[in-house]
Write an enzyme that holds these catalytic residues in place. Sequence first.
Site, PDB file in Angstrom:
ATOM      1  N   GLU A  94     -41.546 -19.476  57.156  1.00 22.37           N
ATOM      2  CA  GLU A  94     -40.740 -20.185  56.403  1.00 22.37           C
ATOM      3  C   GLU A  94     -39.089 -19.308  56.653  1.00 22.37           C
ATOM      4  OE1 GLU A  94     -42.421 -17.820  52.817  1.00 22.37           O
ATOM      5  OE2 GLU A  94     -40.562 -18.465  51.204  1.00 22.37           O
ATOM      6  N   ASP A 142     -46.215 -18.654  57.010  1.00 17.88           N
ATOM      7  CA  ASP A 142     -45.982 -18.059  55.858  1.00 17.88           C
ATOM      8  C   ASP A 142     -45.771 -16.269  55.908  1.00 17.88           C
ATOM      9  OD1 ASP A 142     -45.469 -17.928  52.370  1.00 17.88           O
ATOM     10  OD2 ASP A 142     -44.934 -17.075  53.494  1.00 17.88           O
ATOM     11  N   ILE A 181     -45.098 -13.206  54.176  1.00 18.86           N
ATOM     12  CA  ILE A 181     -45.287 -12.824  53.118  1.00 18.86           C
ATOM     13  C   ILE A 181     -45.452 -13.705  52.469  1.00 18.86           C
ATOM     14  CG2 ILE A 181     -45.142 -10.928  51.805  1.00 18.86           C
ATOM     15  CD1 ILE A 181     -43.892  -9.367  53.643  1.00 18.86           C
ATOM     16  N   ASP A 182     -46.909 -14.341  51.837  1.00 16.64           N
ATOM     17  CA  ASP A 182     -46.837 -15.434  50.602  1.00 16.64           C
ATOM     18  C   ASP A 182     -47.286 -14.126  49.327  1.00 16.64           C
ATOM     19  OD1 ASP A 182     -46.886 -17.508  49.231  1.00 16.64           O
ATOM     20  OD2 ASP A 182     -49.027 -16.892  48.958  1.00 16.64           O
ATOM     21  N   THR A 195     -43.356 -12.714  48.297  1.00 21.21           N
ATOM     22  CA  THR A 195     -42.330 -11.384  49.449  1.00 21.21           C
ATOM     23  C   THR A 195     -42.467 -11.343  47.292  1.00 21.21           C
ATOM     24  OG1 THR A 195     -41.763 -12.481  51.066  1.00 21.21           O
ATOM     25  CG2 THR A 195     -40.529 -11.316  49.124  1.00 21.21           C
ATOM     26  N   ASP A 252     -47.100 -22.054  52.440  1.00 18.99           N
ATOM     27  CA  ASP A 252     -47.438 -21.946  50.859  1.00 18.99           C
ATOM     28  C   ASP A 252     -49.374 -22.183  51.016  1.00 18.99           C
ATOM     29  OD1 ASP A 252     -44.602 -22.125  48.545  1.00 18.99           O
ATOM     30  OD2 ASP A 252     -45.631 -19.952  49.806  1.00 18.99           O
TER      31      ASP A 252
END
Length: 283
Positions: free
Chosen positions: A77, A97, A99-100, A102, A227
């Site tokens: 990402e 990803d 940190i999905d 954020t 995602d």
Amino acid sequence: MKAGGQQAGSPWDECFEAAVQLARRAGQIISKALTEEKRVSTKTSAADLVTETDRLVEDLIVSELRKQFPSHRFIAEEATAAGAKCELTTSPTWIIDPIDGTCNFVHRFPDVAVSIGFAVHRELEFGVVHHCVEERLYSARRGHGAFCNGQQLWVSGETDLSRALILTEIGSKRDPATLKLLLGNMEQLLLAKAHGVRVIGSSTLALCHLAAGAVDAYYQFGLHCWDLAAATVIVREAGGIVMDTTGGPLDLMSRRVVAAGTQKMATLVAQALQPISYERDDV
Ligand SMILES: O=P([O-])([O-])O[C@@H]1[C@@H](O)[C@H](O)[C@@H](O)[C@H](O)[C@@H]1O
Ligand SMILES: [Mg+2]
Ligand SMILES: [Mg+2]
């Protein structure tokens, strides 16, 4: 029994184990940083946030994987946000990803996860999602089932929209026309007597809740391939459907998805939606 309940000896074993270990290491970093002060910046809109922890975690995961698998390709990402090409080829490709959720992370709201997907010949082979605050490690390998902390997952069998709990996400566009379509879609589902439509701030975790049978459907316009990648394997291996909002096959780069425990539910949700257009990930 190996991590997530999968048998040893399948292809990509070493890659899967590396993903599990890195998801755990990343989760420790994220959980520690959740309550600390953060430097926050924006990307495509005021609602599209990124922190130094997103970048640090992504750098850790990608650098470790590059060392172990130097011929593999990466879609991540924050590298993509910094200009890297987002292209899924036939090569073994990691889709990451860091940190999905954020925005949740910035607000210390605990629904945050690291998501590591893996594809070969453009087919998703496995997915690992670590809900690090709740210490839930979701994992699935194509053909080997879906698990959360070793417990096998199964989707809900609901086919009646008027008995469904549905998750969606708002995405990063906030212009009036997009919001009108987005709220209109929620309204259509509520007029169809859905029990509820909820937004938790992480598409990856929403899809994991679907895989666990805790919700009956998920849809979104505006999410990204990172995602979707890992959680798609988890939903499919839990017996669920992940498809395009037109009812056709999922296009990982299209920025749209409908997922459900049953084909009937997926079709009913898709039929209720007005499309919201987003530029593809791979243009
Ligand atoms: O940016 P991030 O937290 O990794 O991912 C988030 C997605 O999980 C969510 O579906 C979307 O609505 C947010 O805009 C954001 O894109
Ligand atoms: Mg995300
Ligand atoms: Mg992210």
